[in-house]
Motif scaffolding. Structure first.
Motif, PDB file in Angstrom:
ATOM      1  N   VAL A 295     -32.834   8.287 -12.350  1.00  0.00           N
ATOM      2  CA  VAL A 295     -33.418   9.008 -11.216  1.00  0.00           C
ATOM      3  C   VAL A 295     -34.209  10.216 -11.700  1.00  0.00           C
ATOM      4  O   VAL A 295     -35.385  10.405 -11.345  1.00  0.00           O
ATOM      5  N   VAL A 296     -33.578  11.053 -12.519  1.00  0.00           N
ATOM      6  CA  VAL A 296     -34.261  12.296 -12.920  1.00  0.00           C
ATOM      7  C   VAL A 296     -35.383  12.019 -13.918  1.00  0.00           C
ATOM      8  O   VAL A 296     -36.397  12.736 -13.921  1.00  0.00           O
ATOM      9  N   GLN A 297     -35.254  11.001 -14.746  1.00  0.00           N
ATOM     10  CA  GLN A 297     -36.356  10.639 -15.646  1.00  0.00           C
ATOM     11  C   GLN A 297     -37.564  10.173 -14.848  1.00  0.00           C
ATOM     12  O   GLN A 297     -38.706  10.509 -15.177  1.00  0.00           O
ATOM     13  N   SER A 298     -37.325   9.412 -13.794  1.00  0.00           N
ATOM     14  CA  SER A 298     -38.428   8.921 -12.958  1.00  0.00           C
ATOM     15  C   SER A 298     -39.113  10.062 -12.224  1.00  0.00           C
ATOM     16  O   SER A 298     -40.351  10.104 -12.122  1.00  0.00           O
ATOM     17  N   MET A 299     -38.335  10.986 -11.713  1.00  0.00           N
ATOM     18  CA  MET A 299     -38.912  12.172 -11.074  1.00  0.00           C
ATOM     19  C   MET A 299     -39.734  12.975 -12.083  1.00  0.00           C
ATOM     20  O   MET A 299     -40.813  13.501 -11.759  1.00  0.00           O
ATOM     21  N   GLU A 300     -39.233  13.051 -13.298  1.00  0.00           N
ATOM     22  CA  GLU A 300     -39.898  13.838 -14.334  1.00  0.00           C
ATOM     23  C   GLU A 300     -41.258  13.261 -14.709  1.00  0.00           C
ATOM     24  O   GLU A 300     -42.162  13.998 -15.114  1.00  0.00           O
ATOM     25  N   VAL A 301     -41.441  11.953 -14.556  1.00  0.00           N
ATOM     26  CA  VAL A 301     -42.745  11.353 -14.845  1.00  0.00           C
ATOM     27  C   VAL A 301     -43.834  12.024 -14.015  1.00  0.00           C
ATOM     28  O   VAL A 301     -44.881  12.441 -14.540  1.00  0.00           O
ATOM     29  N   GLU A 435     -31.793  13.512 -25.689  1.00  0.00           N
ATOM     30  CA  GLU A 435     -31.981  12.075 -25.505  1.00  0.00           C
ATOM     31  C   GLU A 435     -32.551  11.772 -24.123  1.00  0.00           C
ATOM     32  O   GLU A 435     -33.440  10.926 -23.966  1.00  0.00           O
ATOM     33  N   LEU A 436     -32.040  12.475 -23.113  1.00  0.00           N
ATOM     34  CA  LEU A 436     -32.547  12.296 -21.751  1.00  0.00           C
ATOM     35  C   LEU A 436     -34.023  12.651 -21.664  1.00  0.00           C
ATOM     36  O   LEU A 436     -34.826  11.924 -21.071  1.00  0.00           O
ATOM     37  N   GLU A 437     -34.399  13.764 -22.277  1.00  0.00           N
ATOM     38  CA  GLU A 437     -35.787  14.229 -22.231  1.00  0.00           C
ATOM     39  C   GLU A 437     -36.717  13.322 -23.024  1.00  0.00           C
ATOM     40  O   GLU A 437     -37.881  13.123 -22.632  1.00  0.00           O
ATOM     41  N   LEU A 438     -36.247  12.777 -24.121  1.00  0.00           N
ATOM     42  CA  LEU A 438     -37.059  11.810 -24.873  1.00  0.00           C
ATOM     43  C   LEU A 438     -37.352  10.580 -24.014  1.00  0.00           C
ATOM     44  O   LEU A 438     -38.467  10.052 -24.017  1.00  0.00           O
ATOM     45  N   GLY A 439     -36.349  10.136 -23.262  1.00  0.00           N
ATOM     46  CA  GLY A 439     -36.550   8.994 -22.380  1.00  0.00           C
ATOM     47  C   GLY A 439     -37.568   9.270 -21.300  1.00  0.00           C
ATOM     48  O   GLY A 439     -38.414   8.417 -20.983  1.00  0.00           O
ATOM     49  N   ALA A 440     -37.527  10.463 -20.722  1.00  0.00           N
ATOM     50  CA  ALA A 440     -38.488  10.827 -19.677  1.00  0.00           C
ATOM     51  C   ALA A 440     -39.910  10.833 -20.219  1.00  0.00           C
ATOM     52  O   ALA A 440     -40.846  10.340 -19.574  1.00  0.00           O
ATOM     53  N   ALA A 441     -40.100  11.397 -21.418  1.00  0.00           N
ATOM     54  CA  ALA A 441     -41.434  11.437 -22.027  1.00  0.00           C
ATOM     55  C   ALA A 441     -41.928  10.035 -22.378  1.00  0.00           C
ATOM     56  O   ALA A 441     -43.119   9.726 -22.234  1.00  0.00           O
ATOM     57  N   THR A 442     -41.022   9.189 -22.832  1.00  0.00           N
ATOM     58  CA  THR A 442     -41.377   7.807 -23.178  1.00  0.00           C
ATOM     59  C   THR A 442     -41.849   7.046 -21.945  1.00  0.00           C
ATOM     60  O   THR A 442     -42.852   6.328 -21.984  1.00  0.00           O
ATOM     61  N   MET A 443     -41.142   7.219 -20.833  1.00  0.00           N
ATOM     62  CA  MET A 443     -41.541   6.576 -19.585  1.00  0.00           C
ATOM     63  C   MET A 443     -42.891   7.096 -19.102  1.00  0.00           C
ATOM     64  O   MET A 443     -43.759   6.324 -18.664  1.00  0.00           O
ATOM     65  N   THR A 444     -43.091   8.403 -19.189  1.00  0.00           N
ATOM     66  CA  THR A 444     -44.351   9.009 -18.757  1.00  0.00           C
ATOM     67  C   THR A 444     -45.518   8.463 -19.566  1.00  0.00           C
ATOM     68  O   THR A 444     -46.591   8.171 -19.019  1.00  0.00           O
ATOM     69  N   SER A 445     -45.303   8.282 -20.850  1.00  0.00           N
ATOM     70  CA  SER A 445     -46.361   7.784 -21.732  1.00  0.00           C
ATOM     71  C   SER A 445     -46.773   6.364 -21.360  1.00  0.00           C
ATOM     72  O   SER A 445     -47.966   6.034 -21.335  1.00  0.00           O
ATOM     73  N   LEU A 446     -45.800   5.522 -21.068  1.00  0.00           N
ATOM     74  CA  LEU A 446     -46.138   4.146 -20.683  1.00  0.00           C
ATOM     75  C   LEU A 446     -46.832   4.116 -19.328  1.00  0.00           C
ATOM     76  O   LEU A 446     -47.812   3.372 -19.137  1.00  0.00           O
TER      77      LEU A 446
END
Length: 465
Positions: A295-301, A435-446
């Motif tokens: 949820v928070v990774q998606s919001m962070e995108v 680790e959480l923040e790396l995942g958010a950045a990875t999703m944003t990049s894609l």
């Protein structure tokens, strides 16, 4: 000569694009790691609200929280999408023990989601241990009737993909009670879906199928340590008695909502790209890995797009889905409404595999789209993101599938995921901020790359032109 010039021009253009993309991707990682908000959001969702089982007061608090936080980002549009969801409550804590003679040994259990309760005084019976449904059929009603069936097939430890290991044994949890009831069993105990030996029982959804309500039997999960102990004692004392008591209850469906926010596309506003995770969780922990992290990774995108000044060409939509855990009502409702409105979805990305270190993505797409994705792999390798494979995506975005859309799932390192999955130790302290923040950045990049290039290889389009 003209062809050589065209090829050189394309090569030069792609080289420039590669450099530009490297810089843009780096900006996402920098912003997430130096000034990210995903961990702060997860703290609030997990610790201020807690477990968010569909239909619960906490789930509705999460809906309001999600709407409030998305509005604070200054998105172009934020709204709630109504969806009816099941409501099941656990009641007071479950109790269980096995008895040999006059000695009682307590073991940790939890009711499976959707199970019926035992009678008020609990259920006590002898136990028969099985590995699978085929063994049930071999034993037959004569040996099973009146007993508690104990499913004790562990996750296969030599499978490197823990999701494959989970998939190989989860049917005993999901359909175990339905199958055991056919042979006259009075209850079901299932080994927790967990590779680690511990005292945490893991809940999860189950089904009774077409079993009449009067014939439904209570079902609970037992911790892996408890399962090992029970199995060992059964070998020495096959007539031991097992007792358990649970107080769960199923109610009528109630109203809840998906939470949706979007940034309108600057060039192709009618092409929609979705990123999301599910807002609901099981009730034993606070749902930080499953799926607060997603949820928070998606919001962070969307926040990272705004913070870095990137203006998407296509409409970027974040969806916080309700009721993935015990119904998938939110994912189905979103796809249903999108179809009714004639919306054109070209890409959807889901994070629902925990907040651990990202390793890459799996894609449900055409060969041409996957070839395009593979051309982007070098952009992720500096961040140790190497896993790009065709496969599944995510449960909530699955209903969007058609012949044109590309579906993707974030794939973090999964080795510790099932230590926490659906258990009381799925809590905020189990998530690593970096680790959480790396995942958010990875999703944003894609999301950025699909927004910039669309879902067909740019070089192919240029050559066709």
């Amino acid at each position: 000569m003209k062809n050589i010039f065209t090829i050189c021009l394309l090569a030069s253009t792609l080289a420039f694009a590669q450099k530009s993309d490297e810089e843009r991707v780096k900006s996402f990682y920098d912003a997430s790691l130096l000034n990210g908000k995903s961990y702060e959001w997860l703290d609030a969702l997990s610790n201020d609200i807690g477990g968010r089982l569909s239909g619960s007061p906490q789930a509705e608090m999460a809906v309001k929280w999600g709407e409030r936080e998305l509005r604070a980002l200054g998105l172009d549009k934020v709204w709630l999408q109504p969806v009816m969801v099941p409501k099941w409550t656990r009641g007071e804590a479950e109790k269980a023990y096995f008895q040999i003679g006059g000695k009682k040994t307590a073991v940790p259990i939890c009711a499976l989601g959707g199970s019926v309760a035992t009678k008020a005084s609990g259920l006590k019976a002898s136990v028969i241990e099985v590995q699978n449904f085929e063994e049930l059929a071999t034993l037959g009603k004569e040996k099973i009737a009146g007993k508690i069936v104990f499913y004790n097939r562990p996750m296969q430890a030599n499978l490197i993909s823990t999701f494959s290991a989970y998939g190989g044994c989860v049917n005993q949890r999901y359909a175990g009670a339905m199958e055991a009831a056919k042979y006259g069993a009075v209850g079901v105990i299932v080994r927790s879906m967990n590779l680690r030996m511990d005292d945490y029982p893991h809940t999860g959804s189950m089904t009774y199928g077409e079993t009449p309500v009067k014939d439904r039997i209570p079902a609970a999960a037992i911790s892996t340590k408890g399962a090992a102990l029970l199995s060992a004692q059964l070998k020495e004392h096959p007539r031991l008695q097992f007792y358990f008591k649970q107080n769960c209850q199923q109610f009528d469906d109630v109203l809840s909502h998906n939470v949706i926010g979007e940034i309108k596309g600057s060039e192709f506003p009618n092409e929609v790209m979705v990123v999301g995770g599910h807002l609901d969780s099981w009730d034993l922990g606070d749902g930080s890995h499953d799926d607060g992290a997603g949820v928070v990774q998606s919001m962070e995108v969307l926040r990272l797009f705004k913070e870095t000044g990137y203006k998407p060409k296509r409409t970027i939509r974040v969806v916080l889905f309700m009721n993935e855990e015990n119904g998938l009502r939110g994912g189905r409702k979103y796809a249903e409404v999108a179809k009714e409105k004639g919306e054109k979805h070209i890409f959807a990305l889901e994070s629902d595999a925990g907040g651990f270190t990202p390793r890459g993505f799996s894609f449900d797409c055409s060969d041409a789209a996957f070839a395009q994705v593979q051309s982007w792999k070098p952009l992720f390798e500096p961040y140790l993101i190497h896993y790009f494979a065709k496969g599944g995506s995510g449960a909530d975005i699955g209903p969007l599938k058609d012949e044109n859309i590309v579906l993707a799932g974030l794939r973090p390192d999964s080795q510790r995921y099932f230590d926490h999955h659906h258990a009381a130790n799925d809590t905020f302290d189990a998530v690593n901020k970096r680790e959480l923040e790396l995942g958010a950045a990875t999703m944003t990049s894609l999301m950025y790359l699909f927004d910039k290039y669309g879902t067909q290889p740019e070089l192919e389009e240029k050559i066709k032109g």
